[in-house]
Scaffold this motif. Structure first.
Motif, PDB file in Angstrom:
ATOM      1  N   TYR A   1       0.782  -1.240   0.000  1.00 13.24           N
ATOM      2  CA  TYR A   1       0.000   0.000   0.000  1.00 13.24           C
ATOM      3  C   TYR A   1       0.813   1.288   0.000  1.00 13.24           C
ATOM      4  O   TYR A   1       0.275   2.344  -0.337  1.00 13.24           O
ATOM      5  N   SER A   2       2.054   1.246   0.419  1.00 15.22           N
ATOM      6  CA  SER A   2       2.742   2.515   0.685  1.00 15.22           C
ATOM      7  C   SER A   2       3.726   2.908  -0.410  1.00 15.22           C
ATOM      8  O   SER A   2       4.298   2.046  -1.090  1.00 15.22           O
ATOM      9  N   SER A   3       3.924   4.215  -0.530  1.00 17.88           N
ATOM     10  CA  SER A   3       4.896   4.739  -1.493  1.00 17.88           C
ATOM     11  C   SER A   3       6.312   4.474  -0.962  1.00 17.88           C
ATOM     12  O   SER A   3       6.494   4.156   0.224  1.00 17.88           O
TER      13      SER A   3
ATOM     14  N   ASP B   1       2.106   5.096  15.056  1.00 16.34           N
ATOM     15  CA  ASP B   1       2.459   6.073  14.009  1.00 16.34           C
ATOM     16  C   ASP B   1       2.629   5.356  12.668  1.00 16.34           C
ATOM     17  O   ASP B   1       2.154   5.800  11.630  1.00 16.34           O
ATOM     18  N   CYS B   2       3.333   4.247  12.737  1.00 18.13           N
ATOM     19  CA  CYS B   2       3.685   3.509  11.521  1.00 18.13           C
ATOM     20  C   CYS B   2       2.435   2.999  10.795  1.00 18.13           C
ATOM     21  O   CYS B   2       2.382   2.966   9.571  1.00 18.13           O
ATOM     22  N   LYS B   3       1.431   2.638  11.587  1.00 19.07           N
ATOM     23  CA  LYS B   3       0.212   2.098  10.982  1.00 19.07           C
ATOM     24  C   LYS B   3      -0.687   3.201  10.403  1.00 19.07           C
ATOM     25  O   LYS B   3      -1.561   2.902   9.587  1.00 19.07           O
ATOM     26  N   GLY B   4      -0.463   4.448  10.810  1.00 22.59           N
ATOM     27  CA  GLY B   4      -1.330   5.558  10.384  1.00 22.59           C
ATOM     28  C   GLY B   4      -1.487   5.667   8.881  1.00 22.59           C
ATOM     29  O   GLY B   4      -2.618   5.594   8.362  1.00 22.59           O
ATOM     30  N   PRO B   5      -0.383   5.837   8.122  1.00 20.56           N
ATOM     31  CA  PRO B   5      -0.543   5.979   6.666  1.00 20.56           C
ATOM     32  C   PRO B   5      -1.120   4.737   6.013  1.00 20.56           C
ATOM     33  O   PRO B   5      -1.808   4.820   4.992  1.00 20.56           O
TER      34      PRO B   5
ATOM     35  N   GLU C   1      -8.645   3.137  -0.438  1.00 21.68           N
ATOM     36  CA  GLU C   1      -8.873   2.154  -1.493  1.00 21.68           C
ATOM     37  C   GLU C   1     -10.286   1.580  -1.423  1.00 21.68           C
ATOM     38  O   GLU C   1     -10.938   1.310  -2.431  1.00 21.68           O
ATOM     39  N   GLN C   2     -10.785   1.399  -0.200  1.00 21.39           N
ATOM     40  CA  GLN C   2     -12.106   0.785  -0.038  1.00 21.39           C
ATOM     41  C   GLN C   2     -13.261   1.743  -0.318  1.00 21.39           C
ATOM     42  O   GLN C   2     -14.356   1.295  -0.639  1.00 21.39           O
ATOM     43  N   GLN C   3     -13.001   3.040  -0.180  1.00 22.57           N
ATOM     44  CA  GLN C   3     -14.082   4.033  -0.277  1.00 22.57           C
ATOM     45  C   GLN C   3     -14.927   3.888  -1.558  1.00 22.57           C
ATOM     46  O   GLN C   3     -16.149   3.747  -1.479  1.00 22.57           O
ATOM     47  N   PRO C   4     -14.294   3.869  -2.763  1.00 22.65           N
ATOM     48  CA  PRO C   4     -15.129   3.740  -3.967  1.00 22.65           C
ATOM     49  C   PRO C   4     -15.846   2.408  -4.043  1.00 22.65           C
ATOM     50  O   PRO C   4     -16.942   2.314  -4.608  1.00 22.65           O
TER      51      PRO C   4
ATOM     52  N   SER D   1      -4.429   4.543   3.656  1.00 26.53           N
ATOM     53  CA  SER D   1      -4.401   3.988   2.294  1.00 26.53           C
ATOM     54  C   SER D   1      -5.451   2.909   2.105  1.00 26.53           C
ATOM     55  O   SER D   1      -6.108   2.848   1.063  1.00 26.53           O
ATOM     56  N   VAL D   2      -5.594   2.038   3.096  1.00 27.59           N
ATOM     57  CA  VAL D   2      -6.575   0.953   2.965  1.00 27.59           C
ATOM     58  C   VAL D   2      -7.986   1.549   2.898  1.00 27.59           C
ATOM     59  O   VAL D   2      -8.790   1.178   2.037  1.00 27.59           O
TER      60      VAL D   2
END
Ligand code: SF4
Length: 158
Positions: free
Chosen positions: A75-77, A97-101, A109-112, A105-106
């Motif tokens: 998921y991450s850049s 903190d690490c799980k925040g981005p 991705e799920q929103q649409p 992202s997840v």
């Protein structure tokens, strides 16, 4: 070519890691549903196990021992990934903190997916219309292919 052999179309990350870092699978009970409520997704990701070496916030860790890292890989850049590696190894960031981005992202991705599903849930007849239309198209293609196969095998006696 009448009957081409189907080939796989895999993305770069064809094996989706689950909440425990193993392959995501219902039978492993480590899944996130495509249409799962955002609060539930957030809760699952927040409680994901991490590198066992990070007992305290000040303990440095190693992403290679952490299931969360496998999801970052999907998921991450590159920027987020190097921030996570540096922060984890130096203990300058905590696992929350690490799980925040990743959570962002997840959910993004799920929103649409959630929105589109809602359209169908509010209008179930449209699902039947899609099925009917698709079945008709598939029938036409199958009929043409069958004719081609019969021709090729010399079974068409017209
Ligand atoms: S900082 Fe990130 S990569 Fe490191 S142990 Fe915590 S969740 Fe895993």
């Amino acid at each position: 070519m009448i009957l081409p052999e189907p080939q796989s179309l895999l993305t770069q990350d064809s094996k989706m890691p689950g909440l425990d870092g193993e392959k995501m699978s219902k039978s492993y009970n480590n899944t996130i549903g495509l249409r799962e409520e955002p609060e539930s997704v957030e809760q699952k990701l927040k409680t994901m196990p991490t590198d066992p070496a990070r007992v305290r916030r000040s303990d440095p860790g190693n992403p290679s021992r952490c299931p969360v890292w496998k999801l970052h890989n999907v998921y991450s850049s590159d920027d987020v990934k190097s921030w996570a590696i540096k922060g984890c190894k130096s203990a300058s960031i905590g696992c929350v903190d690490c799980k925040g981005p990743l959570i962002d992202s997840v959910l993004k991705e799920q929103q649409p997916v959630r929105e589109r599903a809602l359209e169908y849930l509010n209008n179930p007849e449209s699902v039947q219309a899609v099925i009917d239309e698709g079945s008709e198209r598939a029938r036409e293609v199958a009929r043409d292919t069958l004719e081609e196969v019969k021709d090729a095998m010399g079974l068409n006696h017209r």
